[in-house]
Design an enzyme around this catalytic site. Structure first.
Site, short mmCIF file in Angstrom:
data_model
loop_
_atom_site.label_atom_id
_atom_site.label_comp_id
_atom_site.label_asym_id
_atom_site.label_seq_id
_atom_site.Cartn_x
_atom_site.Cartn_y
_atom_site.Cartn_z
N LYS A 25 -4.62 -2.29 10.17
CA LYS A 25 -5.44 -1.08 10.01
C LYS A 25 -6.90 -1.44 10.22
CE LYS A 25 -6.42 0.84 5.92
NZ LYS A 25 -6.22 1.60 4.67
N GLY B 67 -4.24 0.25 -0.61
CA GLY B 67 -4.83 -0.76 -1.47
C GLY B 67 -6.30 -0.53 -1.71
N LYS C 49 -10.84 -0.30 10.03
CA LYS C 49 -11.82 0.63 9.53
C LYS C 49 -12.73 1.04 10.69
CE LYS C 49 -10.85 0.49 5.05
NZ LYS C 49 -10.53 1.67 4.23
N LYS D 293 -2.22 5.95 -3.27
CA LYS D 293 -2.89 4.94 -4.09
C LYS D 293 -2.74 5.40 -5.53
CE LYS D 293 -6.28 3.50 -0.63
NZ LYS D 293 -7.67 3.69 -0.13
N ASP E 12 -8.77 3.88 10.03
CA ASP E 12 -9.14 4.55 8.79
C ASP E 12 -10.62 4.89 8.83
OD1 ASP E 12 -9.46 5.49 6.23
OD2 ASP E 12 -9.02 3.60 5.22
N ASP F 7 -5.67 10.31 2.56
CA ASP F 7 -5.86 9.35 1.48
C ASP F 7 -6.72 10.01 0.40
OD1 ASP F 7 -6.60 7.27 -0.21
OD2 ASP F 7 -7.45 6.01 1.34
N GLU G 216 -6.32 7.73 9.65
CA GLU G 216 -6.37 7.99 8.21
C GLU G 216 -7.70 8.63 7.80
OE1 GLU G 216 -5.94 5.44 4.03
OE2 GLU G 216 -5.55 4.48 5.98
N SER H 65 -5.61 -4.47 5.95
CA SER H 65 -6.74 -3.60 6.26
C SER H 65 -7.92 -4.46 6.66
CB SER H 65 -7.11 -2.76 5.02
OG SER H 65 -8.19 -1.90 5.30
#
Length: 377
Positions: free
Chosen positions: A162, A291, A164, A263, A189, A239, A214, A136
């Site tokens: 991934k 994570g 952000k 998670k 995400d 998520d 996400e 990430s």
């Protein structure tokens, strides 16, 4: 059955290798609660995934510490001989607070399995001894810096990247990354930073052949996510909106997503996480293990969970050095093929190194049965 003799809470702080920026803030250090439970037969460890502030969720370190100390730990002592499977019932009088509950449930489960000499992976039903690793990547200062950073992770062998994103730092960041790495499995995400009015942004992201987008919308929403999924081609992954197995069932029934990020700390612990996995697998919905910048304690638990058969996508199970110069446990390393070995020892299979744990501890509190508490349940 296990009788808990003591619960020790530690607030630990580990500096991050580099700042980690998301749509709701930036972290420069990992500050979390680590719990050690002492039973008649063994010790067990659990890591709380809450952070210093209520940004990702309503839970945060000081609140989780209070809930554990004043309510959950006393309930644990009152339960007498109890199994980890029974703790959800013992904790039911406390509404919400899944991260605090997960800390003790996971620690008790670890102690039980250590006493039996059984591994967490085998107990959960793992079918693999290694899992594929993803990474990430926080919001970078510049697109050029982001491309350069990702190049390092691609060279290391990570199987999924991934990114952000947040409004204004989305399409213009994804475009150069996809151009530089056209064949790398890529996802984004949003951490709930957008609304349905931003559908145009997600239609634009459809052009980049993403694995998923996400949590684009509100952290408690299922209905608008279902509408957005009907409008865009890219699979939506939820998520923050998946609070439990019940919420997972509702999300899949409504068509709110096609992928689920599990998670374990967010849903209330490893046992509830397995239930989410089972629901998704029965419906043919892929899951992956998210994570929370965990230390080696939480990372070991994540690896055992990610080895279950329904986890078909690379998770956020990065190597320890991705985040920490020195982890609490012996460092987790990624193999050259982009996988990481699942611990096979008793319980979670790892323990914090005493000298490192001491060096990182900000404060500690030892709880025993009969201790006076500020707010008895």
């Amino acid at each position: 059955m296990t009788r808990i003799r003591a619960v020790e809470l530690r607030l630990v702080s580990l500096p991050l290798v580099r700042p980690f920026r998301t749509s709701f803030g930036q972290e420069t250090e990992k500050v979390c609660i680590v719990a050690r439970v002492e039973t008649d037969d063994a010790e067990g460890w659990g890591e709380c995934v809450a952070g210093p502030e209520p940004g990702f969720s309503e839970e945060f370190n000081e609140g989780a510490w209070t809930v554990i100390r004043d309510f959950l730990a006393p309930a644990l002592f009152r339960a007498g001989e109890v199994s980890a499977e029974e703790l959800e019932g013992a904790f039911a009088f406390v509404r919400g607070n899944p991260m605090a509950k997960a800390t003790l449930i996971d620690a008790v489960l670890d102690a039980e399995l250590r006493a039996e000499g059984a591994s967490l992976a085998r107990y959960l039903g793992a079918e693999r001894d290694r899992v594929a690793c993803g990474v990430s990547v926080g919001i970078a200062t510049t697109a050029e810096g982001l491309v350069e950073e990702i190049g390092g992770y691609v060279a290391e062998g990570y199987r999924r990247i991934k990114l952000k994103i947040q409004p204004g730092l989305d399409v213009e960041r994804v475009a150069p990354v996809r151009e530089a790495y056209p064949d790398v499995p890529l996802s984004v995400d949003a951490n709930a930073a957008y609304t349905l009015e931003d559908t145009g942004t997600f239609l634009a992201l459809d052009a980049f052949d993403l694995l998923m987008v996400e949590q684009p919308l509100h952290h408690e929403d299922l209905v608008d996510h279902a509408e957005l999924q009907r409008r865009i081609r890219t699979d939506i992954c939820l998520d923050e909106s998946i609070h439990s197995a019940t919420w997972a069932e509702a999300a899949l029934t409504l068509g709110s997503c096609r992928v689920v990020n599990i998670k374990q700390g967010r849903v209330g612990g490893l046992l509830e996480a397995r239930r989410v996995h089972d629901i998704c697998r029965a419906r043919g919905v892929p899951v992956w293990c998210g994570g929370m910048l965990e230390t080696g304690i939480g990372r070991a638990a994540n690896l055992a969970l990610a080895a279950l058969p329904g986890f078909t996508l690379p998770g956020d199970t990065s190597a320890s050095r991705r985040y920490f110069h020195e982890d609490l446990t012996e460092p987790f390393e990624m193999e050259l093929d982009g996988t990481m070995r699942v611990p096979q020892g008793p319980g979670i299979g790892v323990e914090p190194r005493p000298e490192r744990l001491t060096a990182c501890t900000v404060r500690t509190e030892l709880l025993r049965k009969g201790d006076k508490i500020a707010h008895p349940a």
